[in-house]
Write a protein that holds these residues in place. Structure first.
Motif, PDB file in Angstrom:
ATOM      1  N   GLU A  55       0.781  -1.444   0.036  1.00 47.36           N
ATOM      2  CA  GLU A  55      -0.118   0.128   0.048  1.00 47.36           C
ATOM      3  C   GLU A  55       1.126   1.283   0.106  1.00 47.36           C
ATOM      4  OE1 GLU A  55      -4.089  -0.895   2.319  1.00 47.36           O
ATOM      5  OE2 GLU A  55      -2.515  -1.085   3.391  1.00 47.36           O
ATOM      6  N   ILE A  56       2.243   1.373   0.569  1.00 44.17           N
ATOM      7  CA  ILE A  56       3.110   2.705   1.049  1.00 44.17           C
ATOM      8  C   ILE A  56       3.386   2.770  -0.472  1.00 44.17           C
ATOM      9  CG2 ILE A  56       4.983   3.898   1.885  1.00 44.17           C
ATOM     10  CD1 ILE A  56       4.559   1.613   4.759  1.00 44.17           C
ATOM     11  N   GLU A  57       4.180   1.759  -0.851  1.00 45.47           N
ATOM     12  CA  GLU A  57       4.488   1.884  -2.352  1.00 45.47           C
ATOM     13  C   GLU A  57       3.555   2.416  -3.559  1.00 45.47           C
ATOM     14  OE1 GLU A  57       7.451  -1.211  -5.485  1.00 45.47           O
ATOM     15  OE2 GLU A  57       6.789  -1.505  -3.320  1.00 45.47           O
ATOM     16  N   LYS A  58       2.042   2.002  -3.511  1.00 50.45           N
ATOM     17  CA  LYS A  58       1.854   2.596  -4.586  1.00 50.45           C
ATOM     18  C   LYS A  58       1.153   4.033  -4.355  1.00 50.45           C
ATOM     19  CE  LYS A  58      -3.360   1.025  -6.876  1.00 50.45           C
ATOM     20  NZ  LYS A  58      -2.770   2.329  -7.216  1.00 50.45           N
ATOM     21  N   GLY A  59       1.061   3.683  -2.975  1.00 51.75           N
ATOM     22  CA  GLY A  59       0.775   5.774  -2.709  1.00 51.75           C
ATOM     23  C   GLY A  59       1.592   5.970  -3.351  1.00 51.75           C
ATOM     24  N   LEU A  60       3.379   5.984  -2.986  1.00 49.01           N
ATOM     25  CA  LEU A  60       3.810   6.639  -3.308  1.00 49.01           C
ATOM     26  C   LEU A  60       4.453   6.872  -4.674  1.00 49.01           C
ATOM     27  CD1 LEU A  60       6.779   6.354  -0.275  1.00 49.01           C
ATOM     28  CD2 LEU A  60       5.214   8.841  -0.689  1.00 49.01           C
ATOM     29  N   MET A  61       4.535   5.821  -5.088  1.00 51.57           N
ATOM     30  CA  MET A  61       3.853   5.996  -6.799  1.00 51.57           C
ATOM     31  C   MET A  61       3.207   6.302  -7.526  1.00 51.57           C
ATOM     32  SD  MET A  61       7.366   4.167  -7.893  1.00 51.57           S
ATOM     33  CE  MET A  61       7.930   2.177  -8.366  1.00 51.57           C
ATOM     34  N   ASP A  62       1.958   6.758  -6.548  1.00 57.04           N
ATOM     35  CA  ASP A  62       0.447   6.866  -7.397  1.00 57.04           C
ATOM     36  C   ASP A  62       0.866   8.796  -7.269  1.00 57.04           C
ATOM     37  OD1 ASP A  62      -1.047   5.025  -8.294  1.00 57.04           O
ATOM     38  OD2 ASP A  62      -2.126   5.227  -6.141  1.00 57.04           O
ATOM     39  N   PHE A  63       1.795   9.109  -5.915  1.00 55.33           N
ATOM     40  CA  PHE A  63       1.647  10.491  -6.143  1.00 55.33           C
ATOM     41  C   PHE A  63       2.951  11.022  -6.938  1.00 55.33           C
ATOM     42  CE2 PHE A  63       0.400   9.923  -1.317  1.00 55.33           C
ATOM     43  CZ  PHE A  63      -0.761  10.395  -1.917  1.00 55.33           C
ATOM     44  N   LYS A  64       3.796  10.109  -7.050  1.00 55.61           N
ATOM     45  CA  LYS A  64       5.218  10.272  -8.106  1.00 55.61           C
ATOM     46  C   LYS A  64       4.464  11.332  -9.489  1.00 55.61           C
ATOM     47  CE  LYS A  64       9.123   9.574  -9.745  1.00 55.61           C
ATOM     48  NZ  LYS A  64      10.467   7.583  -9.141  1.00 55.61           N
ATOM     49  N   SER A  65       3.514   9.578  -9.857  1.00 58.31           N
ATOM     50  CA  SER A  65       3.173   9.409 -11.922  1.00 58.31           C
ATOM     51  C   SER A  65       2.479  10.757 -11.852  1.00 58.31           C
ATOM     52  CB  SER A  65       2.402   8.010 -11.703  1.00 58.31           C
ATOM     53  OG  SER A  65       1.190   8.057 -10.994  1.00 58.31           O
ATOM     54  N   GLY A  66       1.649  11.289 -10.351  1.00 56.48           N
ATOM     55  CA  GLY A  66       0.531  12.496 -10.102  1.00 56.48           C
ATOM     56  C   GLY A  66      -1.051  12.086 -11.165  1.00 56.48           C
ATOM     57  N   THR A  67      -1.120  10.288 -10.467  1.00 54.42           N
ATOM     58  CA  THR A  67      -2.816   9.593 -10.373  1.00 54.42           C
ATOM     59  C   THR A  67      -3.741  10.360  -9.253  1.00 54.42           C
ATOM     60  OG1 THR A  67      -1.231   7.402 -11.610  1.00 54.42           O
ATOM     61  CG2 THR A  67      -3.428   7.254 -10.138  1.00 54.42           C
ATOM     62  N   ASN A  68      -2.527  10.538  -7.751  1.00 55.71           N
ATOM     63  CA  ASN A  68      -2.838  10.802  -6.628  1.00 55.71           C
ATOM     64  C   ASN A  68      -2.601  12.104  -6.642  1.00 55.71           C
ATOM     65  OD1 ASN A  68      -4.029  11.511  -4.376  1.00 55.71           O
ATOM     66  ND2 ASN A  68      -3.583   9.867  -4.005  1.00 55.71           N
ATOM     67  N   LYS A  69      -3.484  12.960  -7.402  1.00 59.05           N
ATOM     68  CA  LYS A  69      -3.181  14.834  -7.536  1.00 59.05           C
ATOM     69  C   LYS A  69      -3.002  15.615  -5.635  1.00 59.05           C
ATOM     70  CE  LYS A  69      -3.700  14.425 -12.460  1.00 59.05           C
ATOM     71  NZ  LYS A  69      -4.061  14.834 -13.244  1.00 59.05           N
ATOM     72  N   LYS A  70      -2.246  15.108  -4.707  1.00 62.18           N
ATOM     73  CA  LYS A  70      -2.243  16.055  -3.850  1.00 62.18           C
ATOM     74  C   LYS A  70      -1.145  16.682  -3.535  1.00 62.18           C
ATOM     75  CE  LYS A  70      -5.466  13.052  -0.325  1.00 62.18           C
ATOM     76  NZ  LYS A  70      -5.865  12.813  -1.627  1.00 62.18           N
ATOM     77  N   PRO A  71      -0.918  17.908  -3.432  1.00 58.04           N
ATOM     78  CA  PRO A  71       0.327  18.936  -3.744  1.00 58.04           C
ATOM     79  C   PRO A  71       0.964  18.730  -2.925  1.00 58.04           C
ATOM     80  CG  PRO A  71      -1.512  20.121  -4.186  1.00 58.04           C
ATOM     81  CD  PRO A  71      -2.541  18.886  -4.006  1.00 58.04           C
ATOM     82  N   ALA A  75       4.574  16.398  -4.810  1.00 56.52           N
ATOM     83  CA  ALA A  75       5.774  17.524  -4.396  1.00 56.52           C
ATOM     84  C   ALA A  75       7.125  16.632  -3.642  1.00 56.52           C
ATOM     85  CB  ALA A  75       6.462  18.489  -4.249  1.00 56.52           C
ATOM     86  N   GLN A  76       6.613  16.175  -2.863  1.00 55.16           N
ATOM     87  CA  GLN A  76       7.918  15.404  -2.001  1.00 55.16           C
ATOM     88  C   GLN A  76       7.494  14.103  -2.454  1.00 55.16           C
ATOM     89  OE1 GLN A  76       8.962  16.015   0.654  1.00 55.16           O
ATOM     90  NE2 GLN A  76       8.075  18.414   0.330  1.00 55.16           N
ATOM     91  N   ALA A  77       7.066  12.960  -3.315  1.00 57.62           N
ATOM     92  CA  ALA A  77       7.189  11.734  -3.729  1.00 57.62           C
ATOM     93  C   ALA A  77       8.152  12.044  -5.241  1.00 57.62           C
ATOM     94  CB  ALA A  77       5.935  11.482  -4.497  1.00 57.62           C
ATOM     95  N   LYS A  78       7.850  13.418  -6.189  1.00 59.12           N
ATOM     96  CA  LYS A  78       8.744  13.302  -7.264  1.00 59.12           C
ATOM     97  C   LYS A  78      10.179  13.257  -6.806  1.00 59.12           C
ATOM     98  CE  LYS A  78       4.833  15.146 -10.239  1.00 59.12           C
ATOM     99  NZ  LYS A  78       5.069  14.393 -11.307  1.00 59.12           N
ATOM    100  N   LYS A  79      11.165  13.769  -5.981  1.00 62.92           N
ATOM    101  CA  LYS A  79      11.855  13.700  -5.426  1.00 62.92           C
ATOM    102  C   LYS A  79      12.539  11.963  -5.532  1.00 62.92           C
ATOM    103  CE  LYS A  79      10.986  17.567  -2.546  1.00 62.92           C
ATOM    104  NZ  LYS A  79      10.971  18.475  -1.573  1.00 62.92           N
ATOM    105  N   LEU A  80      11.520  11.582  -4.763  1.00 62.43           N
ATOM    106  CA  LEU A  80      11.760   9.906  -4.730  1.00 62.43           C
ATOM    107  C   LEU A  80      12.324   9.056  -6.146  1.00 62.43           C
ATOM    108  CD1 LEU A  80       9.591   9.882  -1.999  1.00 62.43           C
ATOM    109  CD2 LEU A  80      11.142  10.090  -1.424  1.00 62.43           C
TER     110      LEU A  80
END
Length: 96
Positions: A55-71, A75-80
């Motif tokens: 769940e954590i991996e999917k959540g962070l990947m979704d933030f990184k890809s922009g699938t989940n758009k919580k600003p 921004a944090q996940a894109k750095k990873l």
């Protein structure tokens, strides 16, 4: 025998570096999620240390890809890197 000892030393050193890197990565998270990821960020998010590694991996990947758009999280996940995300996903559930 020396080769075995050297190989074990290299593995131990690599593991120590990885642990240091993960601990460095989580420092920026503590303000919102708590030191052990025990808080709801902004009173809204899930308690991350209660989530599974997947769940954590999917959540962070979704933030990184922009699938989940919580600003803030996007921004944090894109750095990873993907490796950072996998390491965090493995580490965070151990903080319970």
């Amino acid at each position: 025998m020396k080769k075995v000892i050297m190989a074990l030393g290299v593995l131990a050193f690599a593991n120590a570096l990885m642990a240091t890197d993960v601990k460095a990565l989580v420092k920026g998270c503590a303000a919102c999620h708590g030191v052990k990821f025990e808080k709801k960020a902004l009173g809204k998010s899930k308690i991350v240390n209660m989530m599974s590694e997947a769940e954590i991996e999917k959540g962070l990947m979704d933030f990184k890809s922009g699938t989940n758009k919580k600003p803030v999280m996007t921004a944090q996940a894109k750095k990873l890197s993907d490796e950072d995300i996998k390491a965090l996903a493995k580490y965070i559930p151990t903080l319970k």
